[in-house]
Design a protein around this motif. Structure first.
Motif, PDB file in Angstrom:
ATOM      1  N   GLU A  35     -14.897 -85.576 -16.152  1.00 44.72           N
ATOM      2  CA  GLU A  35     -13.764 -84.445 -16.245  1.00 44.72           C
ATOM      3  C   GLU A  35     -12.622 -85.200 -16.823  1.00 44.72           C
ATOM      4  N   VAL A  36     -12.029 -84.771 -17.909  1.00 45.77           N
ATOM      5  CA  VAL A  36     -10.712 -85.293 -18.645  1.00 45.77           C
ATOM      6  C   VAL A  36      -9.897 -84.287 -18.317  1.00 45.77           C
ATOM      7  N   ILE A  37      -8.388 -84.858 -18.018  1.00 38.77           N
ATOM      8  CA  ILE A  37      -7.415 -83.992 -18.053  1.00 38.77           C
ATOM      9  C   ILE A  37      -6.265 -84.428 -18.760  1.00 38.77           C
ATOM     10  N   VAL A  38      -5.809 -83.750 -19.525  1.00 38.40           N
ATOM     11  CA  VAL A  38      -4.831 -83.937 -20.624  1.00 38.40           C
ATOM     12  C   VAL A  38      -3.538 -83.327 -20.546  1.00 38.40           C
ATOM     13  N   PRO A  39      -2.743 -83.624 -19.668  1.00 42.27           N
ATOM     14  CA  PRO A  39      -1.455 -82.938 -19.538  1.00 42.27           C
ATOM     15  C   PRO A  39      -0.280 -83.065 -20.606  1.00 42.27           C
ATOM     16  N   GLY A  40       0.415 -82.123 -20.717  1.00 43.09           N
ATOM     17  CA  GLY A  40       1.602 -82.561 -21.737  1.00 43.09           C
ATOM     18  C   GLY A  40       2.885 -83.253 -20.802  1.00 43.09           C
ATOM     19  N   TRP A  41       3.626 -83.648 -21.821  1.00 45.67           N
ATOM     20  CA  TRP A  41       5.120 -83.992 -20.935  1.00 45.67           C
ATOM     21  C   TRP A  41       5.758 -82.748 -20.540  1.00 45.67           C
ATOM     22  N   PRO A  42       6.794 -82.937 -19.547  1.00 42.29           N
ATOM     23  CA  PRO A  42       7.413 -81.815 -19.369  1.00 42.29           C
ATOM     24  C   PRO A  42       8.121 -81.220 -20.641  1.00 42.29           C
ATOM     25  N   ILE A  74       0.319 -83.894 -10.905  1.00 35.85           N
ATOM     26  CA  ILE A  74      -0.839 -83.408 -11.266  1.00 35.85           C
ATOM     27  C   ILE A  74      -1.829 -84.351 -10.674  1.00 35.85           C
ATOM     28  N   ILE A  75      -1.721 -85.716 -10.579  1.00 36.98           N
ATOM     29  CA  ILE A  75      -2.952 -86.547 -10.242  1.00 36.98           C
ATOM     30  C   ILE A  75      -3.328 -86.252  -8.641  1.00 36.98           C
ATOM     31  N   PRO A  79      -9.344 -84.517  -6.497  1.00 38.62           N
ATOM     32  CA  PRO A  79     -10.299 -84.814  -5.409  1.00 38.62           C
ATOM     33  C   PRO A  79     -10.084 -86.466  -5.004  1.00 38.62           C
ATOM     34  N   GLY A  80     -10.031 -87.133  -6.007  1.00 38.50           N
ATOM     35  CA  GLY A  80      -9.950 -88.905  -6.064  1.00 38.50           C
ATOM     36  C   GLY A  80      -9.162 -89.329  -7.165  1.00 38.50           C
ATOM     37  N   LYS A  81      -9.070 -90.840  -6.859  1.00 40.92           N
ATOM     38  CA  LYS A  81      -8.170 -91.354  -7.934  1.00 40.92           C
ATOM     39  C   LYS A  81      -8.884 -91.604  -9.198  1.00 40.92           C
ATOM     40  N   PRO A  82      -7.949 -91.088 -10.252  1.00 39.10           N
ATOM     41  CA  PRO A  82      -8.656 -91.127 -11.526  1.00 39.10           C
ATOM     42  C   PRO A  82      -8.594 -92.388 -12.289  1.00 39.10           C
TER      43      PRO A  82
END
Length: 280
Positions: A35-42, A74-75, A79-82
């Motif tokens: 699973e890859v999460i790619v959030p943008g900066w605020p 977000i992190i 469910p666990g540390k990425p």
């Protein structure tokens, strides 16, 4: 190992970029079952490049602490540390998140220096000059010119090809972030980018640089690693340097090798989730 049991990966983009800059590695890691999460900066969030260029107001005045807090929020929903991987200023953010103990492993891809690391090659200073030259613009959101993009990101390319990449990826700067990063260089204890280099329970950190990077030349990567290692902490810190690579380590031709080797290192060195949970 099934996809559901593989460690999630959080990718953090850098200054002048959006999550789109991670399209290459993100898909590569998803194809490997993560699973890859790619959030943008605020202020960037999931907006497209054209919209940000036309309406950069949301980028103005945003600082590093706000960005790091954003990623921590977000992190902590995971469910666990990425595994946390950051490019350029995203590599600074990655180190600040590591200081908060939020990951199972960390990778700084051409990472900027955190507080107290004074190595500043001339090419690095040149990359920041358009912003730093105007101290009254500290809370602004300056556009990145095509010529400056060519120097910072496209120095291996003909100008026309570099301009094509500018159209696809480049957005305005968070000026405050740049000023905070530079002002922290000589302020190891009080700078915004300060971290505890002595931290003994930090998960493993890998620092990657490219041989012909103008923004984060290898001298900076080596200085970062030396700083962590000289602290006396037993935490793992490793360094890799790739020949003929620019600041576009995540998309320059041959990026697949770097992505695969990064994932291999991170999964081999990550703290097991049971140990990561007990370290909180």
């Amino acid at each position: 190992m099934t996809a559901s049991t593989k460690t999630p990966i959080v990718l953090i983009h850098g200054l002048w970029m959006t999550p789109k800059s991670w399209d290459t590695w993100a898909q590569r890691f998803r194809d490997a079952g993560h699973e890859v999460i790619v959030p943008g900066w605020p202020g960037i969030d999931d907006r497209d490049v054209e919209d940000i260029r036309e309406n950069p107001e949301a980028l103005k005045g945003v600082g590093l602490k706000q960005i790091v807090d954003h990623y921590e929020g977000i992190i902590r929903t995971l469910p666990g540390k990425p595994i946390i991987i950051g490019h350029s200023f995203g590599g600074v953010i990655t180190q600040m998140l590591a200081d908060r103990g939020l990951g199972a492993a960390y990778v700084g891809v051409a990472p900027g220096q955190t507080a107290g690391i004074t190595t500043l090659p001339l090419s690095t200073l040149r990359t920041g000059f358009p912003i730093l030259a105007n101290p009254f613009g500290r809370n602004g959101a300056k556009p990145l010119s095509k010529s400056h993009f060519h120097f910072t990101f496209g120095n291996d390319l003909p100008r026309a090809e570099s301009d094509r990449l500018w159209e696809k990826y480049a957005v305005n700067s968070y000026n405050r972030v740049f000023f905070e990063g530079v002002s922290s260089v000589l302020d190891e204890k009080g700078g915004v980018t300060r971290v505890d280099y002595d931290r003994t329970d930090r998960a493993p950190l890998l620092v990657i640089t490219g041989e012909i990077d103008h923004v984060v030349p290898p001298a900076i990567g080596r200085a970062i690693v030396k700083k962590y290692r000289s602290s006396g902490s037993p935490a793992v810190v490793e360094y890799r340097e790739y020949p003929s690579r620019t600041h576009r380590l995540v998309s320059q031709d041959g990026w697949e090798q770097i992505a695969d080797e990064t994932l291999e290192w991170a999964t081999a060195h990550q703290i097991p989730q049971s140990a990561a949970a007990s370290a909180e």
